[in-house]
Structures are given as C-alpha cells and as structure tokens.
Write a protein that holds these residues in place. Structure first.
Motif, PDB file in Angstrom:
ATOM      1  N   ASP A 128       0.840  -1.207   0.000  1.00  0.00           N
ATOM      2  CA  ASP A 128       0.000   0.000   0.000  1.00  0.00           C
ATOM      3  C   ASP A 128       0.873   1.255   0.000  1.00  0.00           C
ATOM      4  OD1 ASP A 128      -1.994   1.832   0.154  1.00  0.00           O
ATOM      5  OD2 ASP A 128      -2.736   1.219   2.126  1.00  0.00           O
ATOM      6  N   GLY A 129       0.792   1.994  -1.099  1.00  0.00           N
ATOM      7  CA  GLY A 129       1.579   3.215  -1.221  1.00  0.00           C
ATOM      8  C   GLY A 129       1.150   4.320  -0.281  1.00  0.00           C
ATOM      9  N   ASN A 130      -0.019   4.153   0.367  1.00  0.00           N
ATOM     10  CA  ASN A 130      -0.498   5.155   1.316  1.00  0.00           C
ATOM     11  C   ASN A 130       0.066   4.944   2.715  1.00  0.00           C
ATOM     12  OD1 ASN A 130      -2.341   6.525  -0.560  1.00  0.00           O
ATOM     13  ND2 ASN A 130      -3.410   4.562  -0.544  1.00  0.00           N
ATOM     14  N   GLY A 131       0.837   3.851   2.879  1.00  0.00           N
ATOM     15  CA  GLY A 131       1.529   3.658   4.146  1.00  0.00           C
ATOM     16  C   GLY A 131       2.620   4.701   4.301  1.00  0.00           C
ATOM     17  N   THR A 132       3.257   4.733   5.449  1.00  0.00           N
ATOM     18  CA  THR A 132       4.248   5.774   5.726  1.00  0.00           C
ATOM     19  C   THR A 132       5.632   5.198   5.964  1.00  0.00           C
ATOM     20  OG1 THR A 132       3.669   5.748   8.083  1.00  0.00           O
ATOM     21  CG2 THR A 132       2.538   7.357   6.673  1.00  0.00           C
ATOM     22  N   VAL A 133       6.637   6.051   5.714  1.00  0.00           N
ATOM     23  CA  VAL A 133       8.030   5.649   5.886  1.00  0.00           C
ATOM     24  C   VAL A 133       8.892   6.908   6.016  1.00  0.00           C
ATOM     25  CG1 VAL A 133       8.606   5.653   3.412  1.00  0.00           C
ATOM     26  CG2 VAL A 133       9.821   4.097   4.958  1.00  0.00           C
ATOM     27  N   SER A 134      10.024   6.774   6.659  1.00  0.00           N
ATOM     28  CA  SER A 134      10.991   7.879   6.705  1.00  0.00           C
ATOM     29  C   SER A 134      11.935   7.761   5.512  1.00  0.00           C
ATOM     30  CB  SER A 134      11.791   7.841   8.007  1.00  0.00           C
ATOM     31  OG  SER A 134      10.969   8.190   9.105  1.00  0.00           O
ATOM     32  N   TYR A 135      12.262   8.890   4.897  1.00  0.00           N
ATOM     33  CA  TYR A 135      13.155   8.866   3.743  1.00  0.00           C
ATOM     34  C   TYR A 135      13.911  10.191   3.643  1.00  0.00           C
ATOM     35  CZ  TYR A 135       9.402  11.588   1.525  1.00  0.00           C
ATOM     36  OH  TYR A 135       8.447  12.559   1.240  1.00  0.00           O
ATOM     37  N   GLU A 136      14.989  10.156   2.880  1.00  0.00           N
ATOM     38  CA  GLU A 136      15.811  11.343   2.688  1.00  0.00           C
ATOM     39  C   GLU A 136      15.167  12.248   1.634  1.00  0.00           C
ATOM     40  OE1 GLU A 136      18.551  12.379   4.157  1.00  0.00           O
ATOM     41  OE2 GLU A 136      18.947  10.635   5.435  1.00  0.00           O
ATOM     42  N   PHE A 137      14.966  13.517   2.000  1.00  0.00           N
ATOM     43  CA  PHE A 137      14.382  14.496   1.076  1.00  0.00           C
ATOM     44  C   PHE A 137      15.433  15.532   0.709  1.00  0.00           C
ATOM     45  CE2 PHE A 137      12.350  18.685   0.517  1.00  0.00           C
ATOM     46  CZ  PHE A 137      11.621  18.426  -0.650  1.00  0.00           C
ATOM     47  N   LEU A 138      15.609  15.734  -0.600  1.00  0.00           N
ATOM     48  CA  LEU A 138      16.575  16.727  -1.075  1.00  0.00           C
ATOM     49  C   LEU A 138      15.829  17.992  -1.486  1.00  0.00           C
ATOM     50  CD1 LEU A 138      19.497  17.447  -1.911  1.00  0.00           C
ATOM     51  CD2 LEU A 138      18.951  16.528  -4.185  1.00  0.00           C
ATOM     52  N   ASP A 139      16.078  19.073  -0.762  1.00  0.00           N
ATOM     53  CA  ASP A 139      15.438  20.357  -1.076  1.00  0.00           C
ATOM     54  C   ASP A 139      16.049  20.902  -2.379  1.00  0.00           C
ATOM     55  OD1 ASP A 139      14.877  23.204  -1.210  1.00  0.00           O
ATOM     56  OD2 ASP A 139      14.183  23.023   0.874  1.00  0.00           O
ATOM     57  N   PRO A 140      15.227  21.071  -3.428  1.00  0.00           N
ATOM     58  CA  PRO A 140      15.763  21.512  -4.723  1.00  0.00           C
ATOM     59  C   PRO A 140      16.326  22.928  -4.692  1.00  0.00           C
ATOM     60  CG  PRO A 140      13.357  21.514  -4.747  1.00  0.00           C
ATOM     61  CD  PRO A 140      13.767  20.871  -3.459  1.00  0.00           C
ATOM     62  N   GLU A 141      15.893  23.741  -3.734  1.00  0.00           N
ATOM     63  CA  GLU A 141      16.370  25.121  -3.686  1.00  0.00           C
ATOM     64  C   GLU A 141      17.676  25.240  -2.907  1.00  0.00           C
ATOM     65  OE1 GLU A 141      13.312  27.687  -2.260  1.00  0.00           O
ATOM     66  OE2 GLU A 141      11.956  27.247  -3.932  1.00  0.00           O
ATOM     67  N   THR A 142      17.735  24.609  -1.749  1.00  0.00           N
ATOM     68  CA  THR A 142      18.933  24.716  -0.914  1.00  0.00           C
ATOM     69  C   THR A 142      19.911  23.561  -1.141  1.00  0.00           C
ATOM     70  OG1 THR A 142      17.943  23.468   0.920  1.00  0.00           O
ATOM     71  CG2 THR A 142      17.561  25.854   0.855  1.00  0.00           C
ATOM     72  N   GLU A 143      19.413  22.494  -1.796  1.00  0.00           N
ATOM     73  CA  GLU A 143      20.192  21.272  -2.025  1.00  0.00           C
ATOM     74  C   GLU A 143      20.640  20.621  -0.721  1.00  0.00           C
ATOM     75  OE1 GLU A 143      23.349  21.969  -4.783  1.00  0.00           O
ATOM     76  OE2 GLU A 143      21.979  22.164  -6.489  1.00  0.00           O
ATOM     77  N   GLU A 144      19.872  20.871   0.326  1.00  0.00           N
ATOM     78  CA  GLU A 144      20.140  20.243   1.616  1.00  0.00           C
ATOM     79  C   GLU A 144      19.238  19.025   1.782  1.00  0.00           C
ATOM     80  OE1 GLU A 144      19.675  23.045   4.741  1.00  0.00           O
ATOM     81  OE2 GLU A 144      21.469  24.200   4.201  1.00  0.00           O
ATOM     82  N   GLN A 145      19.789  17.985   2.400  1.00  0.00           N
ATOM     83  CA  GLN A 145      19.019  16.767   2.652  1.00  0.00           C
ATOM     84  C   GLN A 145      18.504  16.764   4.079  1.00  0.00           C
ATOM     85  OE1 GLN A 145      21.363  13.290   1.599  1.00  0.00           O
ATOM     86  NE2 GLN A 145      20.097  12.990  -0.215  1.00  0.00           N
TER      87      GLN A 145
END
Length: 201
Positions: A128-145
């Motif tokens: 189920d893709g509606n479940g939840t998980v922690s993941y690394e997000f890369l901010d496209p503006e600051t390029e910070e993860q």
C-alpha cells in the motif's frame, strides 16, 4: 531441543553418509520432537549435526526433499502455505525506518520449473503506497538533505527524482522477504518475493 546422538549414528552421518542414513536420522529427530510436544521443524541443531549449512543449495537439494516427504509431500506443504497467504492482507511494520503499511499477497507460484534445481515459492506482493516511511528528502532550492516522514508514494517520487528507485524497491523487497520468511518458515519451503506499489482498499 538438544540433540544427543550415539557413536553409531555419528558414523552413519559422517563415514557412511547416504541419503537413507540421513533420512533415518531426520525422521527420528522429528518424531522425537513430536513425542516431546513440539511441532516438527527444521531446527538449527539438525544442521550443526549433519554439517550442512541451512538455506544453501545443498540444504535445498538434500535436507528439504526429506522434509517434504516427512510432511506428506511438497504439494501438501505448498497448498497449506498458499492457503495461509494468498489474497490476504498483512501489516508490515519496520520501526528502524518508520515503515507502517499493509501488504497483500496477490499471487503464489512454485517456480521450480523455471530452471531452479529445487522448489522455490514466489510471492507477488502489493504494498500500500499510502503507508508511511521515513526517507531522505533533497530540497531543490537549498540542495540540503533532511529526513522526513511521508507516504510511500512520496518516498517513491523522491527516489525517482534522485535516480534511486532501485534502492527504494530493494529496501521494500528486503523487508517483505524478512516478514514472510519468518511467517512461513514453518513450512520449510524456500521463498522469493516480488513487490509492487499499489493503492490497497
């Protein structure tokens, strides 16, 4: 259950190792488990005594066929496994990555005929893709993860953006395999899993 074997049995399993001697030893062990109120299973102790590593090709082609015969044949165990999981939904929770979702087994197939030297049961699993998980997000503006918590759909989108879909599905496959390996190990049949992300009702 601790295994105590006689000197004669030890010789049969080492100096005079044959499939028939191995069968006699294993049947005796499983019958003893029954007498002591245990459900017969592929105990780690067995492999220590017979000097075969568990979950290897030697195990799958030597020990498992004897296990299947003891339990009324491969098809008997296969049908029980299939009945337990096919069409059913399970909760998949992995605290280490904050994964909480549902998974549904949509197909169960014996793939031994596809070039394998032993029987393997393939589970096709919808997650189920509606479940939840922690993941690394890369901010496209600051390029910070940063580590964020969101839906599996969000995590897949981020993986696509960073060309890491292989790692994303590899992780889901790994955790699904571990879950179903523990659930189904009582049947003693090797499994494989294939996963897809879907919207489960």
């Amino acid at each position: 259950m601790k295994i105590i074997i006689s000197e004669r049995q030890q010789k049969l399993l080492t100096e005079n190792f044959t499939e028939e001697n191995l069968r006699k030893f294993l049947y005796s062990f499983w019958n003893t488990q029954k007498r002591e109120g245990e459900t017969p299973h592929l105990s780690e102790d067995i492999y220590d005594v017979i000097n075969i590593k568990k979950n290897t090709i030697e195990d799958f082609t030597t020990v498992r066929p004897i296990w299947y015969r003891y339990n009324g044949g491969f098809n008997n165990l296969y049908e029980k496994l299939k009945e337990e999981v096919l069409g059913n939904t399970f909760d998949l929770v992995v605290p280490e990555i904050d994964l909480k979702t549902s998974v549904k087994v949509v197909d169960v197939t014996n793939i031994a005929m596809d070039g394998y030297k032993y029987d393997v049961v393939d589970l096709v699993i919808d997650i189920d893709g509606n479940g939840t998980v922690s993941y690394e997000f890369l901010d496209p503006e600051t390029e910070e993860q940063s580590l964020v918590n969101g839906s599996l759909w969000d995590a897949l989108f981020e993986a696509q953006e960073t060309y890491e879909t292989g790692d994303f599905f590899g992780s889901l496959n790994y955790h699904c395999y571990n879950y179903f390996y523990k659930l189904l190990k009582k049947y003693g049949i090797p499994i494989d899993v294939e996963v897809e992300l879907e919207n489960l009702d």
